[in-house]
Write a protein that holds these residues in place. Structure first.
Motif, PDB file in Angstrom:
ATOM      1  N   PRO A 191       0.865  -1.195   0.062  1.00 13.10           N
ATOM      2  CA  PRO A 191       0.017   0.093  -0.057  1.00 13.10           C
ATOM      3  C   PRO A 191       0.734   1.180  -0.005  1.00 13.10           C
ATOM      4  N   ASP A 192       2.193   1.175   0.256  1.00 12.58           N
ATOM      5  CA  ASP A 192       2.865   2.559   0.660  1.00 12.58           C
ATOM      6  C   ASP A 192       3.679   2.568  -1.008  1.00 12.58           C
ATOM      7  N   GLN A 193       3.337   1.837  -1.823  1.00  6.93           N
ATOM      8  CA  GLN A 193       4.106   1.834  -3.198  1.00  6.93           C
ATOM      9  C   GLN A 193       3.067   2.387  -4.159  1.00  6.93           C
ATOM     10  N   PRO A 194       2.837   3.704  -4.729  1.00  5.68           N
ATOM     11  CA  PRO A 194       1.976   3.864  -5.375  1.00  5.68           C
ATOM     12  C   PRO A 194       2.092   3.384  -6.990  1.00  5.68           C
ATOM     13  N   ILE A 195       0.906   3.189  -7.605  1.00  2.00           N
ATOM     14  CA  ILE A 195       1.044   2.708  -9.236  1.00  2.00           C
ATOM     15  C   ILE A 195       0.704   3.787  -9.762  1.00  2.00           C
ATOM     16  N   THR A 196       1.797   3.984 -10.974  1.00  3.69           N
ATOM     17  CA  THR A 196       1.809   5.018 -11.876  1.00  3.69           C
ATOM     18  C   THR A 196       1.446   4.613 -13.285  1.00  3.69           C
ATOM     19  N   LEU A 197       1.258   5.678 -14.058  1.00  4.18           N
ATOM     20  CA  LEU A 197       0.415   5.618 -15.234  1.00  4.18           C
ATOM     21  C   LEU A 197       1.953   4.956 -16.071  1.00  4.18           C
ATOM     22  N   ARG A 198       2.997   5.328 -15.723  1.00  3.86           N
ATOM     23  CA  ARG A 198       4.197   4.726 -16.437  1.00  3.86           C
ATOM     24  C   ARG A 198       4.347   3.192 -16.205  1.00  3.86           C
ATOM     25  N   GLN A 199       4.041   2.781 -15.005  1.00  6.99           N
ATOM     26  CA  GLN A 199       3.853   1.326 -15.192  1.00  6.99           C
ATOM     27  C   GLN A 199       2.817   0.813 -15.740  1.00  6.99           C
ATOM     28  N   ILE A 200       1.531   1.566 -15.761  1.00  4.47           N
ATOM     29  CA  ILE A 200       0.364   1.164 -16.485  1.00  4.47           C
ATOM     30  C   ILE A 200       0.695   0.849 -17.770  1.00  4.47           C
ATOM     31  N   MET A 201       1.358   1.824 -18.414  1.00  6.03           N
ATOM     32  CA  MET A 201       1.724   1.798 -19.894  1.00  6.03           C
ATOM     33  C   MET A 201       3.087   0.996 -20.342  1.00  6.03           C
ATOM     34  N   LEU A 242      15.017   2.983 -18.013  1.00  2.09           N
ATOM     35  CA  LEU A 242      16.258   4.020 -18.224  1.00  2.09           C
ATOM     36  C   LEU A 242      15.866   5.555 -17.841  1.00  2.09           C
ATOM     37  N   ILE A 243      14.609   5.700 -17.486  1.00  2.00           N
ATOM     38  CA  ILE A 243      14.142   6.792 -16.964  1.00  2.00           C
ATOM     39  C   ILE A 243      14.580   7.256 -15.616  1.00  2.00           C
ATOM     40  N   PRO A 244      15.248   8.043 -15.146  1.00  2.00           N
ATOM     41  CA  PRO A 244      15.794   8.253 -13.802  1.00  2.00           C
ATOM     42  C   PRO A 244      14.624   8.699 -12.890  1.00  2.00           C
ATOM     43  N   GLU A 245      13.645   9.401 -13.257  1.00  2.00           N
ATOM     44  CA  GLU A 245      12.749  10.014 -12.438  1.00  2.00           C
ATOM     45  C   GLU A 245      11.678   8.920 -12.553  1.00  2.00           C
ATOM     46  N   GLY A 246      11.654   7.663 -13.055  1.00  2.00           N
ATOM     47  CA  GLY A 246      10.723   6.761 -13.405  1.00  2.00           C
ATOM     48  C   GLY A 246      10.702   5.827 -12.148  1.00  2.00           C
ATOM     49  N   ASN A 247       9.718   5.008 -12.202  1.00  2.00           N
ATOM     50  CA  ASN A 247       9.489   3.947 -11.033  1.00  2.00           C
ATOM     51  C   ASN A 247       9.234   2.477 -11.578  1.00  2.00           C
TER      52      ASN A 247
END
Length: 388
Positions: free
Chosen positions: A125-135, A303-308
């Motif tokens: 629950p402390d790890q948000p799901i992001t649009l980058r992960q979705i895509m 490779l995206i530094p700010e990504g997750n």
């Protein structure tokens, strides 16, 4: 580690050149191609289909086979409209990335339902799901996760069939629900229905005959039947129009998950134009995406530094990286009953190929049809590629 990822990404971006040229094929090559593609369509046992090839926005070659309506012998053309199954995800992602460019959506901010309910993995629950992960299909949703009904996020637990056991961003698994989020996010950010947004910002600027319901097509007269894997009729154009008569074309981001999974109807020539958009952001003098955004959609998201995203995935942002060993192409495949749709592009020469075969037998266990590699090998001499 972040510095290394940033350096690799910069090198990838700097190595990209988007040339404005097109090759030509000779009359002898065309005759050879006609024979090749007729043999390929016959081998696939397709009732109808089409192949389009362009470079730098200029059409190099087209070959149409068979019928879109076998009963009245309506021939397939580049204007024929098909329901393109999972290719819907990649095309819808163009709209998503426009909103990211406009800072109306964030690739790395935590996702939430429109009522503010956080969308979180119940085990993490402390790890948000992001649009980058979705895509990139690394959001930890299961391939079998429901996507046709409204998820009740506040009630979802590990027994609900939505989540795998691994953490968001840590592993790849293709899931249709990820595609459903594309509609939800566009409607949430834009205040328009998915179809209205895509008409206004993607299809209409390029005069594309496409829509997310058959009844919303600018011209439904080009709509094709869909055939089963044995070539029998699965659904007629008339049936699609009847089924979509009550389509809910409203903005309702919590209910329309299914729409962007595989519901797009579009012509082959429309897919050809949008393949060029994905290659370099511009087609027919119309820019829909920045070149940097188009590149970002193809990049390994690790490779995206700010990504997750920590997991290796064959997808960038809804764009499949098709590594042939001797060459790299990008795109997406869709399958629906006996319909096979492949849209792939090579960005360095802005080469786009669209292959649609209707009523073809399936190839079990393949992420991309074997026909795609056959076609790429055949067209390589026309498009300045070297094949070993």
């Amino acid at each position: 580690m972040k510095f290394l990822r940033a350096l690799l990404l910069c090198l990838l971006i700097l190595s990209f050149v988007c040339p404005a040229f097109a090759a030509e094929i000779s009359p002898e090559q065309k005759a050879e191609a006609d024979a090749f593609f007729e043999t390929l369509f016959e081998k696939s046992e397709a009732v109808g289909g089409i192949f389009l090839l362009s470079q730098g926005g200029e059409r190099l070659y087209a070959y149409a086979h068979g019928y879109s309506d076998r009963s009245d012998k309506t021939p397939v053309t580049e204007e024929t409209v098909f329901k393109v199954a999972s290719v819907t995800k990649m095309i819808t992602a163009i709209g998503v990335m426009q909103l990211v460019e406009d800072e109306m959506l964030s690739l790395d901010g935590p996702l939430a339902a429109s009522d503010g309910t956080p969308i979180r993995h119940p085990r993490y629950p402390d790890q948000p799901i992001t649009l980058r992960q979705i895509m990139s299909h690394t959001a930890s949703f299961l391939e079998s996760a429901p996507y046709a009904v409204r998820p009740r996020w506040q009630e979802i637990d590990m027994e609900s069939g939505y989540f795998a056991h691994w953490a968001p961003g840590s592993r790849y698994e293709y899931a249709n629900l990820n595609g459903g989020f594309l509609c939800s996010q566009i409607e949430f950010a834009s205040g328009q229905s998915l179809n209205d947004y895509m008409q206004d910002h993607v299809f209409a600027p390029l005069s594309i005959n496409g829509a997310y319901a058959a009844t919303l097509l600018p011209d439904a007269s080009f709509l094709s039947d869909t055939f089963r894997v044995d070539g029998s009729l699965y659904k007629s154009a008339e049936s699609y129009l009847k089924d979509d008569a009550d389509f809910d074309n409203t903005c309702n981001p919590d209910r329309h998950y299914r729409t962007s999974v595989g519901s797009l109807y579009i012509s082959a020539e429309g897919l050809e134009k949008l393949g060029l958009i994905l290659a370099c952001g511009e087609a027919e003098g119309v820019r829909l995406l920045n070149e940097e955004t188009a590149r970002m959609m193809r990049v390994d998201q690790r490779l995206i530094p700010e990504g997750n995203v920590m997991a290796q995935s064959p997808y960038g942002l809804c764009v499949y990286r098709y590594d042939l060993g001797w060459d790299q192409w990008y795109g997406h495949q869709g399958r629906w009953e006996g319909l096979l749709v492949d849209v792939f592009f090579e960005p360095y020469t802005e080469t786009v190929m669209v292959f649609i075969a209707n009523g073809v037998k399936k190839e079990p266990g393949r992420e991309v049809s074997s026909y795609v590699e056959e076609m790429i090998r055949f067209i390589s001499p026309w498009t300045d590629f070297i094949v070993e």
